[in-house]
Design an enzyme around this catalytic site. Structure first.
Site, short mmCIF file in Angstrom:
data_model
loop_
_atom_site.label_atom_id
_atom_site.label_comp_id
_atom_site.label_asym_id
_atom_site.label_seq_id
_atom_site.Cartn_x
_atom_site.Cartn_y
_atom_site.Cartn_z
N GLU A 122 61.97 41.57 61.91
CA GLU A 122 61.31 40.32 62.72
C GLU A 122 60.27 39.95 61.49
OE1 GLU A 122 58.86 42.03 65.90
OE2 GLU A 122 59.87 43.81 65.27
N LYS A 124 56.66 39.39 60.11
CA LYS A 124 55.49 39.76 60.20
C LYS A 124 54.39 38.95 60.28
CE LYS A 124 52.34 43.36 57.90
NZ LYS A 124 51.21 42.66 57.82
N TYR A 232 55.05 42.50 70.11
CA TYR A 232 55.93 43.23 69.36
C TYR A 232 55.98 44.76 69.40
CZ TYR A 232 51.95 43.16 66.10
OH TYR A 232 50.87 43.14 65.55
N CYS A 425 23.76 51.86 32.73
CA CYS A 425 24.09 51.33 34.10
C CYS A 425 23.34 50.09 34.20
CB CYS A 425 23.67 52.52 35.00
SG CYS A 425 23.47 51.75 36.87
N CYS A 443 27.85 55.82 36.15
CA CYS A 443 26.54 55.76 35.91
C CYS A 443 26.05 57.26 36.23
CB CYS A 443 25.64 55.01 36.92
SG CYS A 443 24.12 55.43 37.11
N CYS A 449 19.51 56.31 40.71
CA CYS A 449 20.07 54.99 40.41
C CYS A 449 20.08 54.17 42.00
CB CYS A 449 21.70 55.09 40.07
SG CYS A 449 22.27 53.43 39.92
S1 IVH Z 1 54.79 46.74 64.26
C1 IVH Z 1 53.16 51.21 64.54
N1 IVH Z 1 55.60 44.42 64.09
O1 IVH Z 1 50.92 44.19 60.72
C2 IVH Z 1 53.26 49.79 64.07
N2 IVH Z 1 53.34 44.90 63.27
O2 IVH Z 1 50.44 45.63 58.45
C3 IVH Z 1 52.95 48.66 64.94
N3 IVH Z 1 52.16 42.92 62.53
O3 IVH Z 1 48.90 46.28 62.43
C4 IVH Z 1 52.92 47.55 64.49
N4 IVH Z 1 53.70 41.37 62.80
O4 IVH Z 1 48.93 43.79 63.21
C5 IVH Z 1 54.38 45.17 63.85
N5 IVH Z 1 56.31 42.25 63.99
C6 IVH Z 1 55.27 43.08 63.86
C7 IVH Z 1 53.99 42.47 63.06
C8 IVH Z 1 53.02 43.39 62.84
C9 IVH Z 1 52.47 41.58 62.33
C10 IVH Z 1 50.79 43.57 62.06
C11 IVH Z 1 50.05 44.54 62.85
C12 IVH Z 1 49.90 45.73 62.03
C13 IVH Z 1 49.96 45.24 60.57
C14 IVH Z 1 50.47 46.24 59.70
#
Ligand code: IVH
Length: 703
Positions: A122, A124, A232, A425, A443, A449
């Protein structure tokens, strides 16, 4: 180490619920009845959270005197803190096609699986994650991810988002829905036009606009911002949603959540990559930002078996889209001095838009990188060095700090000269030294510092450290240079109130930004932190290589400050104290050297001693001695039938054991499956106890 709730057996869960009920009752009594709290708020919240998480997994074990049913504190106004019942994790990243096949291999190896294995794929979404808690079908709380453990309470704001249902029918009694808040390109453009009309600053990109809109103290403002939400994932659940990831998404959709229409089920890496290409091709026309594709093992029972690493699940990976690039001019190179004295070169650029974000700074890593060499001396960028005045290629991938990828020699001005990295430094003038094998020049000024001093103090008051309310980075900068009430070292924080009281002239309460109440509040917040658990203190000291995990290991091993202090004072390569220190699993020579050097340095030591004299350091329970294998060294051999080697190892380590690859005199126990060979013989020769897989499962209570 505490066992993950998902790994608890029923018997362990029952015992722990009893223990938690007693500990929470004692804490309540100390706090409410005796006005003498014995644990910090965070520790209290952690107990309650753990209790709730165990109850969620074993609803039948909930006690009649369950702490969950007792009224907790009222929710804070605005952005109160919310401790997530189940941590909000992040995802491991994949960048190349090969990484996807590797991911599939790793999953299969972990599960010892050769047959069919499906994954969901799916988009991201590039927004910010939000956790929505529904109880009896009603939205009761919305929280941002925060640091994954504690987020901000944005319930009032979430209630204004159209995609977020306020009531659900047919939902489990407790349901935490997780997903991404985002803004569409169209809405983003309209919002920025409106901002410009009103003379307000435009947002850099839809993600920032979404974050800025959700995190408004006035929810009426959020209500006017067109935010959207895709579901999701989930957190705490009173009963499972489905047997598969795809089934759970369907249920969420049935309950009224938006789930992403580009989600498909794939039967392996080839199908996953094909879907990645499909999504990539549609990226520009989707109308909202995405930065990759997320693959998740579909079968939730397998997800459960795969479990988590420290901050990412083993059952998912984010396949990122390639980084975005742009050319611009390098105007200057500045050197920043960090907490451990590292001199970090920063590129100041003519602002340029890279993938929708205006970039004016980029990291240049270290002096070798500027010169066109890697830390190990190999040629990079065909050996082209980077000079002020050059045209450089900037790239950014996701949230990471932009980097300089390339230089255009054809456009190099005649006047451009090789960059000379400073040998002193820039903040304190002390020599900056580069140790053998270290990519970074540091440094040597230590506590003299000012840059290191300020950065150390900022670290000292940060979240995982002393976390003093009202004393953040901004206040540290102010106090550091204050003529009347200077805070130069951590100990100075704890003498602040007394010094203020003794100062007849410029009292804190009479200063800009402070009044009677806020000054009192700050002093009270500092006072409250005089009692500090050992692990937090160790982390707060900011010693190089001693991060939160290392601080926890040291605290659990030595238990109390005097023992730790004695050990770090005495330890030197070759002696017993050193052997004990480096025998801690997770403590290597590098960390041990860094710790002993800090304790041997006169100025550092004086600062540490002065600090500890102000504190009441709370001992930490020594390493999980309640587990039958805690502190033992185990070896697995032969074929395991009920779990894979990797799983067995992870379980054993979670119970405080050390898993070794070969049998030696140090081995305490050998777990031998069918086909065990030389290791079993060696164990017999050394008189080491040998058990089979069933006995092992019985021993750890997993039979
Ligand atoms: S699953 C346990 N599914 O990406 C993992 N995350 O880089 C649960 N995100 O913190 C996350 N689209 O904010 C999942 N289809 C998707 C997502 C997704 C965006 C974000 C989410 C996560 C981050 C990690």
């Amino acid at each position: 180490m505490t066992k993950a709730v998902g790994d608890l057996t029923e018997a362990e869960a029952r015992a722990e619920l009893a223990d938690l009920a007693a500990r929470i009752a004692a804490a309540n009594d100390a706090y409410h009845t005796r006005d003498a709290p014995e644990i910090t708020d965070a520790e209290y919240d952690a107990l309650k959270t753990r209790n709730a998480a165990i109850e969620a997994r074993f609803p039948g074990l909930k006690r009649v005197d369950s702490p969950s049913d007792q009224v907790g504190g009222a929710l804070a106004e605005g952005f109160g803190k919310v401790t997530h019942a189940v941590r909000m994790l992040s995802l491991e990243n994949a960048f190349e096609d090969g990484d996807v096949a590797d991911f599939d291999d790793r999953v299969r190896r972990y599960l010892n699986l050769t047959g069919a294995l499906s994954y969901t794929a799916e988009p991201k979404i590039d927004g910010l994650s939000l956790s929505l808690r529904y109880e009896q079908g009603r939205l009761v709380q919305a929280a941002t991810r925060g640091d994954g453990e504690v987020g901000e309470n944005v319930t009032a704001n979430a209630l204004t988002i159209k995609d977020i249902p306020q009531t659900l029918s047919g939902a489990p009694k407790i349901l935490e829905v997780r997903g991404e808040v985002y803004m569409s390109h169209e809405d983003f453009a309209l919002l920025n036009a409106r901002q410009a009309e009103r003379g307000e600053k435009p947002f850099a990109n839809p993600r920032n606009a979404a974050a800025g809109s959700l995190r408004q103290l006035d929810a009426a403002i959020t209500a006017r911002r067109p935010l959207r939400f895709f579901a999701y994932a989930w957190g705490q659940l009173s009963e499972p949603l489905a047997a598969t990831q795809s089934g759970a998404l369907r249920r969420l959709a049935e309950m009224g959540f938006q789930t992403n229409p580009l989600t498909v089920l794939c039967d392996g890496p080839a199908a996953m990559l094909a879907h990645y290409r499909t999504i990539e091709a549609q990226r520009a026309t989707l109308g909202y930002d995405i930065d990759g594709v997320v693959y998740k093992v579909d079968d939730l029972a397998l997800q459960q078996r795969l479990g988590f690493r420290s901050s990412t699940p083993r059952w998912a990976i984010a396949h990122k889209f390639p980084a975005q690039l742009a050319w611009t001019r390098l105007e200057a190179i500045d050197i920043q001095v960090g907490r451990t004295g590292a001199l970090s070169p920063v590129a100041r650029l003519t602002p340029v838009t890279v993938g929708g974000v205006v970039v004016s700074n980029a990291t240049l890593h270290n002096e070798d990188y500027i010169a066109g060499r890697s830390a190990s001396g190999e040629v990079i960028r065909d050996g082209k060095d980077i000079r002020v005045g050059d045209w450089v290629q900037v790239y950014r991938a996701g949230d990471v700090i932009p980097k300089i990828a390339d230089v255009d020699l054809a456009r190099r001005p005649d006047t451009a000269r090789p960059y000379i990295f400073p040998q002193t430094c820039p903040e304190c003038g002390s020599p900056a030294h580069r140790a053998e094998g270290d990519a970074v020049r540091r440094c040597t000024g230590g506590l003299i510092c000012p840059a290191q001093g300020i950065e150390r103090l900022k670290h000292f008051v940060s979240r995982g450290a002393f976390d003093i309310e009202g004393l953040g980075a901004r206040q540290i900068e102010m106090f550091f240079n204050d003529a009347d009430l200077p805070v130069r070292t951590p100990a100075d924080i704890f003498t602040l109130a007394a010094r203020d009281a003794a100062n007849p002239l410029r009292k804190l309460k009479n200063r800009d930004g402070y009044g009677e109440t806020s000054a009192k509040k700050l002093f009270a917040a500092i006072e409250a932190r005089r009692r500090i658990p050992l692990d937090r203190l160790i982390f707060a000291l900011g010693i190089r290589h001693a991060g939160e995990a290392a601080a926890g290991l040291l605290a659990r091993h030595y238990g109390a400050w005097p023992a730790l202090e004695a050990a770090l004072t005495q330890a030197a390569p070759g002696n017993d104290a050193w052997a004990e220190l480096t025998a801690i699993d997770g403590v290597g020579d590098t960390l041990a050297t860094s710790l002993t050097e800090a304790f041997a340095n006169k100025a550092e030591r004086a600062a540490i001693d002065a600090l500890v004299a102000e504190l009441d350091v709370q001992p930490v329970a020594r390493a999980a001695t309640d587990s039958p294998v805690a502190g033992k060294t185990l070896v697995f051999t032969g074929t395991l039938e009920k779990m894979t080697r990797a799983e067995a190892k992870a379980r054993a380590e979670a119970l405080g054991a050390k898993v070794a690859g070969s049998v030696s005199a140090k081995t305490d126990l050998l777990i031998a499956g069918p086909g065990a060979g030389s290791k079993a013989k060696e164990a017999a020769r050394l008189g080491i106890e040998v058990i089979d897989e069933d006995q092992w499962l019985a021993l750890i209570g997993a039979a």
